[in-house]
Design an enzyme around this catalytic site. Structure first.
Site, PDB file in Angstrom:
ATOM      1  N   ARG A 113      32.453 -48.367 -62.655  1.00 49.82           N
ATOM      2  CA  ARG A 113      32.065 -47.206 -63.461  1.00 49.82           C
ATOM      3  C   ARG A 113      32.965 -46.000 -63.199  1.00 49.82           C
ATOM      4  O   ARG A 113      32.963 -45.036 -63.967  1.00 49.82           O
ATOM      5  CB  ARG A 113      30.602 -46.874 -63.192  1.00 49.82           C
ATOM      6  CG  ARG A 113      29.680 -47.913 -63.809  1.00 49.82           C
ATOM      7  CD  ARG A 113      28.210 -47.595 -63.580  1.00 49.82           C
ATOM      8  NE  ARG A 113      27.396 -48.581 -64.269  1.00 49.82           N
ATOM      9  CZ  ARG A 113      26.723 -49.558 -63.659  1.00 49.82           C
ATOM     10  NH1 ARG A 113      26.773 -49.667 -62.341  1.00 49.82           N
ATOM     11  NH2 ARG A 113      25.999 -50.401 -64.365  1.00 49.82           N
ATOM     12  N   GLU A 136      43.411 -56.991 -55.383  1.00 48.45           N
ATOM     13  CA  GLU A 136      44.456 -56.359 -56.198  1.00 48.45           C
ATOM     14  C   GLU A 136      43.779 -55.232 -56.954  1.00 48.45           C
ATOM     15  O   GLU A 136      43.229 -55.438 -58.020  1.00 48.45           O
ATOM     16  CB  GLU A 136      45.048 -57.376 -57.184  1.00 48.45           C
ATOM     17  CG  GLU A 136      45.534 -58.654 -56.540  1.00 48.45           C
ATOM     18  CD  GLU A 136      44.763 -59.872 -57.012  1.00 48.45           C
ATOM     19  OE1 GLU A 136      43.892 -59.743 -57.878  1.00 48.45           O
ATOM     20  OE2 GLU A 136      45.037 -60.953 -56.496  1.00 48.45           O
TER      21      GLU A 136
END
Length: 176
Positions: A113, A136
């Site tokens: 978010r 990553e």
């Protein structure tokens, strides 16, 4: 078939999944996943003028390119908008290939978010994997997001495999 909290606990007890250090299970396990925390090691890729990386070229070696990374150990890392960082979980995850399990690493919604992704395209934790999970991470958001070592960073979703593989994961990231 995805394991539920009950099956994850059983798999941990039976050593079909080994997580070290083991997270506090009453906090870390949700209905269908287990949360892992962030380690204090980070690696970034510097922008090098004129450098072009060509993974499809004959003789290409990720190990050679990985030597260009700038590594740092720090209790915090400020992930800037539009930037990428490699990070690791504090926990080492071992999924014996005979356990008939594999996993996927997924982000936490609280980070998503904010625009932070924890894996670009590599969510699979293969049967036979034994290492810390390399993340990553990319900040798609508009604001700097400070990552703190020890924070909840990702979750593992475990799945049954249809059988036992002939061999476990033996790729370049095994045991590093």
């Amino acid at each position: 078939m995805i394991l539920t909290d009950r099956e994850i606990r059983i798999a941990l007890q039976q050593k079909q999944i080994v997580i070290d250090p083991e997270p506090h299970l009453t906090i870390a396990i949700s209905s269908t996943s287990i949360d892992l925390t962030l380690d204090d090691n980070f690696a970034t890729w510097p922008q090098i003028n004129g450098l072009s990386i060509r993974p499809g070229a004959p003789g290409y070696s990720y190990a050679a390119v990985a030597g260009l990374q700038v590594k740092q150990q720090s209790p915090t890392f400020a992930l800037q908008p539009g930037r990428f960082v490699l990070a690791w979980t504090k926990q080492r995850v071992n999924i014996p290939y005979t356990s008939r399990l594999a996993a996927r690493v997924e982000g936490k919604s609280s980070l998503a978010r904010l625009g932070v992704s924890v894996h670009v395209t590599a969510p699979i934790v293969h049967a036979g994997f034994n290492n810390r999970i390399q993340l990553e991470m990319f900040n798609f958001g508009q604001n700097e997001v400070v990552l703190d070592a020890g924070m909840w960073i990702c979750q593992l979703v475990f799945e049954h495999t249809a059988g036992t593989p002939d061999k476990g994961y033996s790729g370049m990231f095994q045991g590093n």
